[in-house]
Design a protein around this motif. Structure first.
Motif, PDB file in Angstrom:
ATOM      1  N   SER A 107       0.842  -1.203   0.000  1.00 20.22           N
ATOM      2  CA  SER A 107       0.000   0.000   0.000  1.00 20.22           C
ATOM      3  C   SER A 107       0.877   1.252   0.000  1.00 20.22           C
ATOM      4  O   SER A 107       0.523   2.260  -0.610  1.00 20.22           O
ATOM      5  N   GLU A 108       2.014   1.172   0.692  1.00 18.15           N
ATOM      6  CA  GLU A 108       2.924   2.328   0.757  1.00 18.15           C
ATOM      7  C   GLU A 108       3.510   2.615  -0.629  1.00 18.15           C
ATOM      8  O   GLU A 108       3.633   3.772  -1.038  1.00 18.15           O
ATOM      9  N   LYS A 113       2.875   5.965  -6.022  1.00 12.06           N
ATOM     10  CA  LYS A 113       2.397   5.948  -7.409  1.00 12.06           C
ATOM     11  C   LYS A 113       1.131   6.805  -7.558  1.00 12.06           C
ATOM     12  O   LYS A 113       0.961   7.521  -8.543  1.00 12.06           O
ATOM     13  N   ILE A 114       0.250   6.703  -6.571  1.00 12.55           N
ATOM     14  CA  ILE A 114      -0.993   7.490  -6.614  1.00 12.55           C
ATOM     15  C   ILE A 114      -0.652   8.980  -6.628  1.00 12.55           C
ATOM     16  O   ILE A 114      -1.203   9.752  -7.424  1.00 12.55           O
ATOM     17  N   LYS A 115       0.286   9.373  -5.776  1.00 12.98           N
ATOM     18  CA  LYS A 115       0.665  10.800  -5.728  1.00 12.98           C
ATOM     19  C   LYS A 115       1.282  11.240  -7.046  1.00 12.98           C
ATOM     20  O   LYS A 115       0.995  12.343  -7.540  1.00 12.98           O
ATOM     21  N   CYS A 128      -8.230  -2.716  -3.210  1.00 11.82           N
ATOM     22  CA  CYS A 128      -8.043  -3.260  -1.870  1.00 11.82           C
ATOM     23  C   CYS A 128      -8.885  -4.527  -1.767  1.00 11.82           C
ATOM     24  O   CYS A 128      -9.753  -4.769  -2.612  1.00 11.82           O
ATOM     25  N   GLY A 129      -8.629  -5.317  -0.744  1.00  9.09           N
ATOM     26  CA  GLY A 129      -9.416  -6.542  -0.574  1.00  9.09           C
ATOM     27  C   GLY A 129      -8.674  -7.537   0.297  1.00  9.09           C
ATOM     28  O   GLY A 129      -7.449  -7.494   0.403  1.00  9.09           O
ATOM     29  N   GLU A 130      -9.462  -8.416   0.914  1.00  6.33           N
ATOM     30  CA  GLU A 130      -8.899  -9.328   1.923  1.00  6.33           C
ATOM     31  C   GLU A 130      -8.835 -10.767   1.421  1.00  6.33           C
ATOM     32  O   GLU A 130      -9.578 -11.160   0.533  1.00  6.33           O
ATOM     33  N   ALA A 150      -3.327   3.657   4.228  1.00 10.05           N
ATOM     34  CA  ALA A 150      -1.919   3.692   3.793  1.00 10.05           C
ATOM     35  C   ALA A 150      -1.818   4.128   2.324  1.00 10.05           C
ATOM     36  O   ALA A 150      -0.950   4.923   1.961  1.00 10.05           O
ATOM     37  N   GLY A 151      -2.703   3.638   1.498  1.00 10.36           N
ATOM     38  CA  GLY A 151      -2.631   3.952   0.070  1.00 10.36           C
ATOM     39  C   GLY A 151      -2.942   5.406  -0.241  1.00 10.36           C
ATOM     40  O   GLY A 151      -2.387   5.992  -1.172  1.00 10.36           O
ATOM     41  N   LEU A 152      -3.846   5.991   0.556  1.00 14.88           N
ATOM     42  CA  LEU A 152      -4.285   7.361   0.261  1.00 14.88           C
ATOM     43  C   LEU A 152      -3.686   8.387   1.228  1.00 14.88           C
ATOM     44  O   LEU A 152      -4.111   9.556   1.253  1.00 14.88           O
ATOM     45  N   ALA A 153      -2.687   7.969   2.004  1.00 14.36           N
ATOM     46  CA  ALA A 153      -2.090   8.868   3.006  1.00 14.36           C
ATOM     47  C   ALA A 153      -1.553  10.140   2.363  1.00 14.36           C
ATOM     48  O   ALA A 153      -0.906  10.094   1.309  1.00 14.36           O
ATOM     49  N   GLY A 154      -1.851  11.265   2.987  1.00  9.42           N
ATOM     50  CA  GLY A 154      -1.265  12.530   2.544  1.00  9.42           C
ATOM     51  C   GLY A 154      -1.968  13.179   1.370  1.00  9.42           C
ATOM     52  O   GLY A 154      -1.532  14.233   0.893  1.00  9.42           O
TER      53      GLY A 154
END
Ligand code: PGA
Length: 252
Positions: A107-108, A113-115, A128-130, A150-154
């Protein structure tokens, strides 16, 4: 009002000529979907992106399945945002459970990459998913909350608005064992609550897709759920007839 979205994840399927044949066959159905206010897209492999982009209806989203966050340099085997942009690609799927499992994507790492994608004005589809084990222990919500945070942090509220989330229980992917619409809605509604905590009212604009053995026969029931904004579809997105049937199912 969140627009419904159907995104086909082709995974490691189709050669460029096969992908081109799909693109040419899909033109009318893309118009049909758009006329019914549904956005549609496909995510081919890197080698097929340019071919699909050149041959498919321009109203169809063409998405990559991964990207590297660095602009260029010594990253053997990687593809940059600039390379995608030059072939007209501005959507990228990130954090798919198969990439988490086989390629060690965290996720980190997705967060970086998302940013980078948002800075380039591109659209990330963050998955996401379990696992079955986590589901059976009743720990799904804590697990996906952690992945989302974690993926969308910040991210700022304005940035978050542009992200598409896909909830895909791993035990439902490619297994034919789809989550019931109640389970999918329960988790997706919960994810929207997490997004509300993080991004306040922007959460109402963020699209959350369900994925995992979605088929023409079950897509309609997912779409009837208030928090489910569309579907990320693997196997059933590969053939034009089935893709068209998915669109029809979403319109019902
Ligand atoms: P599936 O795959 O529709 O074949 O279950 C979904 C996905 O992994 O995105």
């Amino acid at each position: 009002m969140r627009k419904k979205l159907l995104l086909g994840n082709w995974k490691m399927n189709k050669t460029p000529s096969e992908a081109k044949a799909f693109a040419l066959a899909a033109n009318e159905m893309v118009d049909y979907a758009v006329a019914h206010d549904i956005e549609v897209g496909v995510a081919p492999t890197f080698v097929c992106l340019a071919t699909v982009k050149e041959n498919i209806n321009p109203k169809c989203i063409v998405s990559a399945q991964n990207v590297n966050e660095h602009a260029s340099g010594a990253y053997t085997g990687e593809i940059s945002i600039g390379m995608l942009k030059e072939v007209g690609i501005d959507w990228v799927i990130l954090g798919h459970s198969e990439r988490r499992e086989y390629n060690g994507e965290t996720s980190e790492a997705c967060n970086l990459k998302i940013k980078a994608l948002l800075a380039a004005n591109m659209t990330p589809v963050y998955c996401c998913g379990e696992s079955l084990e986590t589901f059976e222990k009743g720990e799904t919500k804590a697990w996906v909350a952690e992945q989302i945070k974690a993926g969308l942090a910040g991210l700022s509220t304005e940035e978050a608005r542009k992200v598409v989330i896909a909830y895909e229980p791993i035990w439902a992917i490619g297994t034919g064992k789809s989550a019931t619409k109640e389970i999918a809605e329960d988790t997706i509604g919960y994810i929207r609550g997490v997004l509300r905590e993080l991004f306040a009212e922007a959460a109402e604009d963020m699209r959350i897709l369900y994925g995992g053995s979605v088929k023409p026969a079950n897509v309609t029931e997912y779409m009837s759920q208030p928090d489910i904004d569309g579907a990320l579809v693997g196997g059933a997105s590969l053939e034009p007839d089935s893709f068209k049937a998915l669109i029809e199912g979403m319109i019902k």
